[in-house]
Write an enzyme that holds these catalytic residues in place. Structure first.
Site, PDB file in Angstrom:
ATOM      1  CD1 TRP A  26       4.786  -9.372  -6.880  1.00 34.20           C
ATOM      2  CD2 TRP A  26       4.364  -7.177  -7.074  1.00 34.20           C
ATOM      3  NE1 TRP A  26       4.898  -9.039  -8.214  1.00 34.20           N
ATOM      4  CE2 TRP A  26       4.641  -7.705  -8.362  1.00 34.20           C
ATOM      5  CE3 TRP A  26       4.088  -5.817  -6.958  1.00 34.20           C
ATOM      6  CZ2 TRP A  26       4.655  -6.916  -9.521  1.00 34.20           C
ATOM      7  CZ3 TRP A  26       4.093  -5.027  -8.101  1.00 34.20           C
ATOM      8  CH2 TRP A  26       4.363  -5.585  -9.367  1.00 34.20           C
ATOM      9  CD  GLU A  81       1.527 -11.147  -5.064  1.00 33.93           C
ATOM     10  OE1 GLU A  81       1.597 -10.192  -4.261  1.00 33.93           O
ATOM     11  OE2 GLU A  81       0.648 -11.209  -5.958  1.00 33.93           O
ATOM     12  CE  LYS A 125       3.146 -10.108 -12.436  1.00 38.38           C
ATOM     13  NZ  LYS A 125       2.405  -8.885 -12.123  1.00 38.38           N
ATOM     14  CG  ASP A 133      -1.993 -12.617  -7.920  1.00 35.01           C
ATOM     15  OD1 ASP A 133      -2.692 -12.992  -8.885  1.00 35.01           O
ATOM     16  OD2 ASP A 133      -1.988 -11.442  -7.513  1.00 35.01           O
ATOM     17  CG  HIS A 149       1.179 -13.298  -9.859  1.00 36.79           C
ATOM     18  ND1 HIS A 149       1.885 -12.696  -8.852  1.00 36.79           N
ATOM     19  CD2 HIS A 149       0.380 -12.333 -10.387  1.00 36.79           C
ATOM     20  CE1 HIS A 149       1.530 -11.430  -8.750  1.00 36.79           C
ATOM     21  NE2 HIS A 149       0.609 -11.190  -9.673  1.00 36.79           N
ATOM     22  CG  HIS A 198      -2.621 -11.435  -3.639  1.00 38.89           C
ATOM     23  ND1 HIS A 198      -1.701 -10.519  -4.078  1.00 38.89           N
ATOM     24  CD2 HIS A 198      -2.813 -11.170  -2.319  1.00 38.89           C
ATOM     25  CE1 HIS A 198      -1.354  -9.737  -3.069  1.00 38.89           C
ATOM     26  NE2 HIS A 198      -2.001 -10.113  -1.990  1.00 38.89           N
ATOM     27  CG  ASP A 225      -4.533  -7.942 -11.273  1.00 40.59           C
ATOM     28  OD1 ASP A 225      -4.594  -8.751 -10.336  1.00 40.59           O
ATOM     29  OD2 ASP A 225      -3.456  -7.591 -11.784  1.00 40.59           O
ATOM     30  CG  ASP A 250      -3.832  -8.320  -6.341  1.00 41.65           C
ATOM     31  OD1 ASP A 250      -4.247  -7.186  -6.646  1.00 41.65           O
ATOM     32  OD2 ASP A 250      -2.663  -8.688  -6.527  1.00 41.65           O
TER      33      ASP A 250
HETATM   34  C1  RNT Z   1       1.177  -7.558  -8.803  1.00 36.02           C
HETATM   35  C2  RNT Z   1       0.839  -8.306  -7.574  1.00 36.02           C
HETATM   36  C3  RNT Z   1       0.638  -7.475  -6.342  1.00 36.02           C
HETATM   37  C4  RNT Z   1      -0.141  -6.202  -6.582  1.00 36.02           C
HETATM   38  C5  RNT Z   1      -0.526  -5.466  -5.322  1.00 36.02           C
HETATM   39  C6  RNT Z   1      -0.963  -4.074  -5.591  1.00 36.02           C
HETATM   40  O1  RNT Z   1       1.240  -8.360  -9.894  1.00 36.02           O
HETATM   41  O2  RNT Z   1      -0.252  -9.124  -7.794  1.00 36.02           O
HETATM   42  O3  RNT Z   1       0.065  -8.244  -5.360  1.00 36.02           O
HETATM   43  O4  RNT Z   1      -1.284  -6.423  -7.340  1.00 36.02           O
HETATM   44  O5  RNT Z   1       0.494  -5.531  -4.419  1.00 36.02           O
HETATM   45 ZN    ZN Z   2      -1.102 -10.109  -6.079  1.00 35.53          ZN
END
Ligand code: RNT
Ligand code: ZN
Length: 421
Positions: A183, A224, A226, A260, A263, A287, A297, A327
């Site tokens: 990421w 990952e 976003k 995630d 995201h 995530h 988060d 996460d």
């Molecule tokens: C950040 C991502 C990533 C982090 C971690 C710490 O937006 O979600 O995965 O949270 O790598």
């Molecule tokens: Zn993440």
């Protein structure tokens, strides 16, 4: 009491065609990968400063955060004792143990993670890994793998390569594939003129990073995506389309797409994406997180979103192709409790899904009886799930109900509260 309640629940579910014993047995085989960074607010052990720079932020100042790897391991051990089942550890590169020596991220090797790996082995835990493309002077201008500065870009490619090798060694040592997740925070706060060039650079960097094939029995790469972040509200280089396209164009590299939960646009849920992505890719990484109005988060709770993720994984038979990671990072409550709450909720969501009278629901849908589908789904919500969950915890030798909170409080009193900032 717990057994009695379970017996009744078992009968109730059996009448609907659901085998609770089988559900429990399957549940025990699903590992959740616990993110180490909940234990110290994504600080890592490179410097005193902790999380700096782009894209993510922990808020709160609850006392007692782990200050070094031994403390973090101790907190994790406490956490695992509160969780039914065998789980995994998800480690970030900034948690390297370098014995007080400064080791640049492009020079990290397995030895810096040997103590973590030994500990995981001793505790029967699988491990996953992450390059750390943030909290570093060379990430300060907001670009890493997609940097137009060749020196910066090269440094991060080399970090990526170093971490893949470490991940592979971890996987070999533990005998279970280590998923190493990429990421990057790269993006712009304000409207860019050129959205194309950074993406071309990122593609080139990934090509270089992933050039060496690694044995999938020991190592898997994930990317990952976003939509936006703090300081990258207008443009994120590694978007969903970017990584989905990259993974599909590079099928031979067997890349996992990491979804995630925080995201995407706040009204989008990752539950709906799983069955699409897995039509085209072999495996995914999740995530699991909880965004409150944005990618905040928050600690995962048993929300509709979480339940939907569990349901998709079970209904689609995707468990064998999905690596479930967490996460979230909350510094405003006891950090061990945060881990316990979030992970227990993830396990509960899976159990709920495994207890679903799915055949009846499927029948209603295929017969286009959408009235029955909605009616039954709502009735299912009040089936005696809690009795099965309690029984599962008892059977697995972990605290039933809120009893874990007492144990965490005890740990707080005896261990966490003694740590001075
Ligand atoms: C950040 C991502 C990533 C982090 C971690 C710490 O937006 O979600 O995965 O949270 O790598
Ligand atoms: Zn993440």
């Amino acid at each position: 009491m717990i057994e009695k309640a379970y017996e009744l629940a078992r009968e109730r579910y059996a009448a609907l065609g659901v085998d609770t014993d089988r559900a429990i047995e399957r549940l025990a085989s699903i590992p959740i990968s616990l993110h180490c960074w909940q234990g110290d607010d994504v600080g890592g052990f490179e410097s005193e400063e902790g999380l700096t720079g782009g894209g993510i932020q922990a808020t709160g100042n609850y006392p007692g955060k782990a200050r070094n790897a031994d403390e973090l391991r101790s907190d994790l051990e406490m956490t695992y004792r509160m969780l039914p089942g065998k789980h995994r550890l998800n480690l970030h590169a900034i948690y390297a143990e370098t014995g007080g020596k400064k080791v640049e991220r492009d020079a990290l090797t397995f030895e810096h993670f040997a103590r973590w790996t030994d500990w995981a082995k001793a505790n029967g835990l699988g491990m996953d890994f992450n390059q750390s493309f943030f909290s570093h002077p060379l990430a300060n201008d907001g670009f890493t793998l997609s940097s137009r500065d060749e020196g910066i870009r090269r440094f991060w490619v080399d970090h990526g390569i170093a971490c893949r090798k470490i991940g592979e060694q971890i996987g070999r040592t533990l005998g279970t594939p280590c998923v190493t997740n990429v990421w990057i925070p790269d993006g712009y706060k304000d409207i860019p003129v050129d959205r194309k060039t950074p993406r071309e650079i990122l593609r080139r960097s990934l090509d270089e990073m992933f050039a060496e094939p690694l044995d999938p029995r020991y190592h898997l790469d994930a990317v990952e995506c976003k939509l936006f972040g703090i300081g990258s509200e207008s443009y994120v280089v590694g978007s969903h389309e970017f990584y989905m396209g990259y993974a599909m164009a590079n099928r031979d590299r067997r890349l996992l797409l990491c979804l995630d939960a925080g995201h995407f646009h706040p009204t989008e849920t990752i539950a709906d994406k799983i069955s699409s992505v897995l039509l085209y890719l072999d495996e995914i990484l999740l995530h699991v997180s909880r965004g409150v109005r944005w990618d905040s988060d928050h600690v995962v709770i048993l929300s509709d979103d979480l339940r939907a993720i569990g349901e998709e994984l079970v209904r689609g038979d995707f468990l064998g192709r999905t690596h479930i990671g967490l996460d979230f990072f909350d510094a405003s409550i006891n950090r061990v409790a945060a881990w316990v709450i979030g992970t227990r909720c993830m396990i509960k969501a899976l159990l709920l899904a495994l207890l679903e009278p799915i055949e009846t629901l499927r029948k209603a849908e295929t017969e286009n009886d959408l009235t029955a589908r909605l009616a039954l789904m709502e009735e299912n919500k009040t089936l005696p799930f809690g009795a099965v969950w309690d029984y599962y915890c008892e059977k697995m030798g972990v605290p039933v109900g809120a009893a874990w909170l007492e144990e965490v409080r005890c740990y707080e009193k005896n261990v966490l509260s003694k740590r001075v900032a």
